[in-house]
Write a protein that holds these residues in place. Structure first.
Motif, PDB file in Angstrom:
ATOM      1  N   MET A 154     100.962  44.725  28.294  1.00 15.97           N
ATOM      2  CA  MET A 154     101.556  43.687  27.459  1.00 15.97           C
ATOM      3  C   MET A 154     100.446  42.816  26.870  1.00 15.97           C
ATOM      4  SD  MET A 154     104.762  42.490  29.864  1.00 15.97           S
ATOM      5  CE  MET A 154     105.482  41.461  28.568  1.00 15.97           C
ATOM      6  N   TYR A 155     100.435  42.704  25.547  1.00 15.97           N
ATOM      7  CA  TYR A 155      99.411  41.904  24.893  1.00 15.97           C
ATOM      8  C   TYR A 155      99.490  40.430  25.294  1.00 15.97           C
ATOM      9  CZ  TYR A 155      98.497  45.895  21.821  1.00 15.97           C
ATOM     10  OH  TYR A 155      98.169  47.136  21.330  1.00 15.97           O
ATOM     11  N   ILE A 156     100.694  39.960  25.600  1.00 13.40           N
ATOM     12  CA  ILE A 156     100.859  38.551  25.949  1.00 13.40           C
ATOM     13  C   ILE A 156     100.076  38.204  27.209  1.00 13.40           C
ATOM     14  CG2 ILE A 156     102.979  38.987  27.269  1.00 13.40           C
ATOM     15  CD1 ILE A 156     102.059  35.842  25.195  1.00 13.40           C
ATOM     16  N   ILE A 157      99.907  39.153  28.115  1.00 15.10           N
ATOM     17  CA  ILE A 157      99.134  38.896  29.333  1.00 15.10           C
ATOM     18  C   ILE A 157      97.677  38.624  28.974  1.00 15.10           C
ATOM     19  CG2 ILE A 157      98.312  39.879  31.510  1.00 15.10           C
ATOM     20  CD1 ILE A 157     100.915  41.443  31.678  1.00 15.10           C
ATOM     21  N   LYS A 158      97.144  39.425  28.048  1.00 17.09           N
ATOM     22  CA  LYS A 158      95.765  39.215  27.601  1.00 17.09           C
ATOM     23  C   LYS A 158      95.619  37.852  26.932  1.00 17.09           C
ATOM     24  CE  LYS A 158      93.548  42.614  25.651  1.00 17.09           C
ATOM     25  NZ  LYS A 158      93.110  43.630  24.637  1.00 17.09           N
ATOM     26  N   GLN A 159      96.599  37.495  26.094  1.00 17.04           N
ATOM     27  CA  GLN A 159      96.535  36.205  25.405  1.00 17.04           C
ATOM     28  C   GLN A 159      96.574  35.045  26.392  1.00 17.04           C
ATOM     29  OE1 GLN A 159      99.359  35.601  22.239  1.00 17.04           O
ATOM     30  NE2 GLN A 159      97.972  36.522  20.757  1.00 17.04           N
ATOM     31  N   LEU A 160      97.489  35.122  27.351  1.00 12.16           N
ATOM     32  CA  LEU A 160      97.612  34.050  28.339  1.00 12.16           C
ATOM     33  C   LEU A 160      96.349  33.947  29.190  1.00 12.16           C
ATOM     34  CD1 LEU A 160     101.293  34.650  29.483  1.00 12.16           C
ATOM     35  CD2 LEU A 160     100.447  32.643  28.255  1.00 12.16           C
ATOM     36  N   LYS A 166      93.612  32.396  27.055  1.00 14.33           N
ATOM     37  CA  LYS A 166      93.922  30.988  26.799  1.00 14.33           C
ATOM     38  C   LYS A 166      93.567  30.122  27.998  1.00 14.33           C
ATOM     39  CE  LYS A 166      97.752  27.946  25.473  1.00 14.33           C
ATOM     40  NZ  LYS A 166      99.208  27.889  25.148  1.00 14.33           N
ATOM     41  N   ASN A 167      93.715  30.697  29.190  1.00 13.72           N
ATOM     42  CA  ASN A 167      93.429  29.956  30.420  1.00 13.72           C
ATOM     43  C   ASN A 167      92.039  30.250  30.985  1.00 13.72           C
ATOM     44  OD1 ASN A 167      96.131  28.537  31.476  1.00 13.72           O
ATOM     45  ND2 ASN A 167      96.705  30.461  30.480  1.00 13.72           N
ATOM     46  N   ASN A 168      91.208  30.936  30.176  1.00  8.72           N
ATOM     47  CA  ASN A 168      89.831  31.251  30.577  1.00  8.72           C
ATOM     48  C   ASN A 168      89.759  31.972  31.924  1.00  8.72           C
ATOM     49  OD1 ASN A 168      88.565  30.009  28.286  1.00  8.72           O
ATOM     50  ND2 ASN A 168      89.004  28.011  29.206  1.00  8.72           N
ATOM     51  N   ILE A 169      90.594  32.996  32.062  1.00  3.99           N
ATOM     52  CA  ILE A 169      90.643  33.777  33.299  1.00  3.99           C
ATOM     53  C   ILE A 169      90.203  35.204  32.993  1.00  3.99           C
ATOM     54  CG2 ILE A 169      92.149  34.642  35.139  1.00  3.99           C
ATOM     55  CD1 ILE A 169      94.001  32.263  34.495  1.00  3.99           C
ATOM     56  N   SER A 170      89.340  35.737  33.812  1.00  3.82           N
ATOM     57  CA  SER A 170      88.879  37.109  33.610  1.00  3.82           C
ATOM     58  C   SER A 170      89.910  38.091  34.161  1.00  3.82           C
ATOM     59  CB  SER A 170      87.539  37.334  34.315  1.00  3.82           C
ATOM     60  OG  SER A 170      87.711  37.302  35.724  1.00  3.82           O
ATOM     61  N   GLN A 171      89.790  39.344  33.761  1.00  3.28           N
ATOM     62  CA  GLN A 171      90.685  40.376  34.285  1.00  3.28           C
ATOM     63  C   GLN A 171      90.525  40.512  35.794  1.00  3.28           C
ATOM     64  OE1 GLN A 171      89.440  43.658  31.748  1.00  3.28           O
ATOM     65  NE2 GLN A 171      91.300  43.474  30.511  1.00  3.28           N
ATOM     66  N   SER A 172      89.301  40.399  36.267  1.00  7.40           N
ATOM     67  CA  SER A 172      89.045  40.498  37.711  1.00  7.40           C
ATOM     68  C   SER A 172      89.721  39.366  38.470  1.00  7.40           C
ATOM     69  CB  SER A 172      87.539  40.473  37.987  1.00  7.40           C
ATOM     70  OG  SER A 172      86.900  41.589  37.414  1.00  7.40           O
ATOM     71  N   GLN A 173      89.651  38.151  37.910  1.00  5.75           N
ATOM     72  CA  GLN A 173      90.276  36.998  38.558  1.00  5.75           C
ATOM     73  C   GLN A 173      91.791  37.160  38.639  1.00  5.75           C
ATOM     74  OE1 GLN A 173      88.373  34.066  35.873  1.00  5.75           O
ATOM     75  NE2 GLN A 173      87.764  32.954  37.716  1.00  5.75           N
ATOM     76  N   LEU A 174      92.397  37.592  37.531  1.00  2.06           N
ATOM     77  CA  LEU A 174      93.849  37.768  37.512  1.00  2.06           C
ATOM     78  C   LEU A 174      94.263  38.852  38.502  1.00  2.06           C
ATOM     79  CD1 LEU A 174      96.595  37.064  36.357  1.00  2.06           C
ATOM     80  CD2 LEU A 174      96.182  38.686  34.493  1.00  2.06           C
ATOM     81  N   GLY A 175      93.483  39.930  38.542  1.00  2.00           N
ATOM     82  CA  GLY A 175      93.784  40.997  39.488  1.00  2.00           C
ATOM     83  C   GLY A 175      93.742  40.511  40.924  1.00  2.00           C
TER      84      GLY A 175
END
Length: 233
Positions: A1-7, A10-19
């Motif tokens: 979902m592109y919205i996940i990338k946007q969010l 926007k919140n300055n979070i890396s993919q690793s951090q979100l994971g």
């Protein structure tokens, strides 16, 4: 979902951090950020909650390749589920979710003809139907044989309700997986036939382990039947 990338950006979070926050790998987050990602309910819920949103709000804010929000019609409610029109004729259905620990309460409410359920889950469907949708959490591994049809323990399945009388005369419904809401339990089985003399449904387990034996179930003991349309692990 592109919205996940946007969010995330926007919140300055890396993919690793979100994971790390939701308990999945970097590679999994990369897959989730694709347009047509198939994200399990439990992880989609974690992502939505992390950004202070609901699953429905994630889909309503989904964007296309150009970063523009999709044009969508207003959501509507039907049979206790909320339907959110998406692009290409698809819908997000937010349906009542019956967790394992809520099954007895669901049966009690069903007997009282007083349906209420505090949980919801989401699935993408390709078309609308007149029958109610429900989402069930599966308990046990009787339907887990590691095949494409497998439904393991703790899986979530989207069921479409059908009249149980149809099972007595429509052979095209056999050899498919169902959720059977009985007087004392809710089970997930493949149905292979109907015994007219005994008035019983023939229930089959995909798991061939000796502990899972096929059996017959009296039709009169079944309160509701849901044909499994989709599943998430």
């Amino acid at each position: 979902m592109y919205i996940i990338k946007q969010l995330r950006r926007k919140n300055n979070i890396s993919q690793s951090q979100l994971g790390k926050e939701i308990g999945v790998s970097l590679r999994t987050i990369q897959l989730y950020e694709r347009k047509d990602a198939n994200i399990p309910i439990k992880n989609l819920t974690k992502i939505a909650e992390y950004f202070g949103l609901t699953i429905a709000e994630l889909y309503m804010h989904e964007v296309n390749d150009m970063g523009e929000a999709y044009t969508k019609r207003q959501p509507f409610t039907k049979h206790g589920s909320v339907f959110y029109p998406l692009e290409h004729g698809k819908y997000l259905v937010m349906a009542p979710l019956i967790l394992v620990e809520w099954q007895k309460k669901y049966i009690e409410n069903l007997r009282k003809d007083n349906f209420s359920n505090p949980f919801q889950g989401g699935f993408i469907i390709d078309f609308l139907t007149e029958e109610p949708h429900r989402i069930f959490e599966v308990s046990g591994d009787s339907m887990n044989d590691s095949s494409a049809e497998s439904i393991p323990n703790k899986a979530y399945v989207l069921g479409l309700e059908i009249k149980k009388e149809l099972l007595t005369r429509n052979e095209t419904l056999w050899h498919q997986s169902y959720i059977l809401v009985c007087a004392d339990r809710i089970i997930c089985k493949q149905l292979t036939g109907y015994n007219k003399e005994k008035k019983t449904l023939q229930c089959h387990n995909l798991n061939t382990s000796p502990e899972f034996q096929d059996f017959e179930l009296l039709l009169e003991e079944v309160l509701q039947v849901f044909k499994i349309e989709k599943k998430q692990f």
